[in-house]
Write a protein that holds these residues in place. Structure first.
Motif, PDB file in Angstrom:
ATOM      1  N   ARG A   6      20.500  47.919 -19.580  1.00  0.00           N
ATOM      2  CA  ARG A   6      19.197  48.099 -20.231  1.00  0.00           C
ATOM      3  C   ARG A   6      19.120  47.336 -21.550  1.00  0.00           C
ATOM      4  N   LEU A  46      18.667  43.500 -20.588  1.00  0.00           N
ATOM      5  CA  LEU A  46      17.549  43.142 -19.720  1.00  0.00           C
ATOM      6  C   LEU A  46      16.382  44.108 -19.937  1.00  0.00           C
ATOM      7  N   ALA A  87      12.946  41.843 -16.709  1.00  0.00           N
ATOM      8  CA  ALA A  87      13.210  42.129 -15.298  1.00  0.00           C
ATOM      9  C   ALA A  87      11.984  41.794 -14.440  1.00  0.00           C
ATOM     10  N   LEU A  99      20.546  50.007 -12.160  1.00  0.00           N
ATOM     11  CA  LEU A  99      19.952  48.822 -11.543  1.00  0.00           C
ATOM     12  C   LEU A  99      18.780  49.201 -10.648  1.00  0.00           C
ATOM     13  N   VAL A 136      15.729  50.174 -12.760  1.00  0.00           N
ATOM     14  CA  VAL A 136      15.080  49.031 -13.397  1.00  0.00           C
ATOM     15  C   VAL A 136      14.352  48.176 -12.371  1.00  0.00           C
ATOM     16  N   ARG A 137      15.010  47.827 -11.271  1.00  0.00           N
ATOM     17  CA  ARG A 137      14.370  46.902 -10.321  1.00  0.00           C
ATOM     18  C   ARG A 137      13.203  47.544  -9.600  1.00  0.00           C
ATOM     19  N   ALA A 168      10.431  47.593 -12.068  1.00  0.00           N
ATOM     20  CA  ALA A 168      10.031  46.220 -12.373  1.00  0.00           C
ATOM     21  C   ALA A 168       9.201  45.608 -11.256  1.00  0.00           C
ATOM     22  N   GLU A 222      15.667  42.293  -4.342  1.00  0.00           N
ATOM     23  CA  GLU A 222      15.252  42.658  -5.701  1.00  0.00           C
ATOM     24  C   GLU A 222      16.453  43.021  -6.562  1.00  0.00           C
ATOM     25  N   ASP A 223      17.407  43.771  -5.980  1.00  0.00           N
ATOM     26  CA  ASP A 223      18.626  44.118  -6.719  1.00  0.00           C
ATOM     27  C   ASP A 223      19.374  42.865  -7.133  1.00  0.00           C
ATOM     28  N   VAL A 236      17.590  40.947 -10.044  1.00  0.00           N
ATOM     29  CA  VAL A 236      17.697  41.625 -11.336  1.00  0.00           C
ATOM     30  C   VAL A 236      19.143  41.617 -11.834  1.00  0.00           C
ATOM     31  N   ALA A 269      20.506  39.910 -15.341  1.00  0.00           N
ATOM     32  CA  ALA A 269      21.338  40.592 -16.333  1.00  0.00           C
ATOM     33  C   ALA A 269      22.588  39.781 -16.644  1.00  0.00           C
TER      34      ALA A 269
END
Length: 306
Positions: A10, A13, A18, A101, A104-105, A108, A293-294, A297, A301
């Motif tokens: 975090r 990124l 993201a 992760l 966030v993804r 995002a 997506e993972d 992102v 990072a």
């Protein structure tokens, strides 16, 4: 091999970064060509998912567990790890906290869809859920729109109050609400573990944008048939959505819509596909989560870490 925990992820990124990384990734690549369907294994405590992906930014795999009763024990519903390999040599580069992760993804990608689909003056957000994903979605929606009001709807009154207080501390008008509050929303995010729809689609005001991210099985849903029928629908990829998204598969089985009701996938949207034709259109982004997506992102990072 580097170990990246949730705090470091975090820190390096921010949510807007993201979102930008995902926009570039979907513009550059069509994940339907390189990302296989995830595998699912029932376990004594829930579900284990295996999610591999390969693209120009690298190779990676996420091992993630879903445990329905963990939140009652003070533990996350979603836990996991993500391993990134170098694209040229396939040398293991890093292991990332898969829980952070995923949070966030997922938020995002909803932020990316909202950036491209919600009306520019959208300012009222209704969040269903009060956990990790709802909190991340609040951050993502703030990153792409100038919010003024946030209403939190959750089975946990205490959790809803906490998240509403978080919104208030961020300078917004935060409060706890009910499903009927979707009638005054500009943006709705459903971030729950519910297997049934969480609001009445007839209440949605013209122009509302909905992000549905919680249901990822063919027989579960967060939005009802009326919401889907009214909406211009965008998905991550058609193949994934038509295999896993109960929010769409249930209305299709009912005969309310067909697969052609999907207007665009995310790559098409990022590349300029026209979805919203009028400020009064209801739009729906249906997300079940993708390994692509993972990977995007995670790579963003690592790049930020140098």
């Amino acid at each position: 091999m580097r170990i990246i925990d949730g705090d470091e992820l975090r820190r390096v990124l921010p949510m807007r970064a993201a979102i930008d990384a995902l926009e570039a990734g979907f513009h550059r690549s069509d994940p339907s060509l390189s990302t296989p369907m995830r595998t699912s294994l029932a376990t004594p405590a829930g579900t284990l998912l295996t999610m591999p992906a390969a693209a120009d930014v690298g190779v990676g795999v996420k091992l993630v567990t879903l445990s329905e009763f963990n939140p009652q024990k003070g533990l996350p519903f979603i836990q996991g790890v993500y391993v990134v390999f170098d694209v040229a040599t396939q040398r293991p580069e890093a292991v990332l906290d898969g829980t952070a992760l995923t949070a966030v993804r997922t938020a995002a990608v909803s932020g990316l869809a909202t950036r491209l689909l919600a009306n520019p003056d959208a300012k009222r957000l209704v969040l269903f859920g009060a956990g990790v994903q709802a909190t991340a979605h609040l951050e993502a929606m703030q990153a792409v729109r100038r919010l003024e009001e946030v209403v939190v709807v959750s089975r946990s009154r205490e959790g809803a109050a906490r998240l509403a207080a978080t919104a208030t501390a961020a300078g917004l008008r935060g409060r706890v609400g009910t499903p009927e509050d979707v009638g005054s929303a500009d943006i709705v995010c459903t971030c729950t573990t519910s297997a049934v729809s969480v609001f009445d689609g007839r209440l949605l005001a013209p122009g509302t944008h909905v992000n549905a991210i919680g249901a990822f099985l063919a027989d579960t849903r967060e939005v009802d048939t009326e919401t889907v029928r009214r909406a211009r629908v965008v998905v991550e990829t058609r193949a994934v959505a038509l295999a896993e998204a109960g929010d769409l598969l249930i209305p299709i089985a009912e005969g309310a819509i067909t697969a052609s009701h999907i207007v665009a996938d995310l790559s098409e949207l990022v590349r300029g596909a026209s979805v919203r034709t009028d400020a009064r259109d209801v739009t729906l982004f249906e997300s079940v989560g993708m390994a692509f997506e993972d990977l995007v992102v995670a790579r963003a990072a690592l790049d930020a870490l140098g």
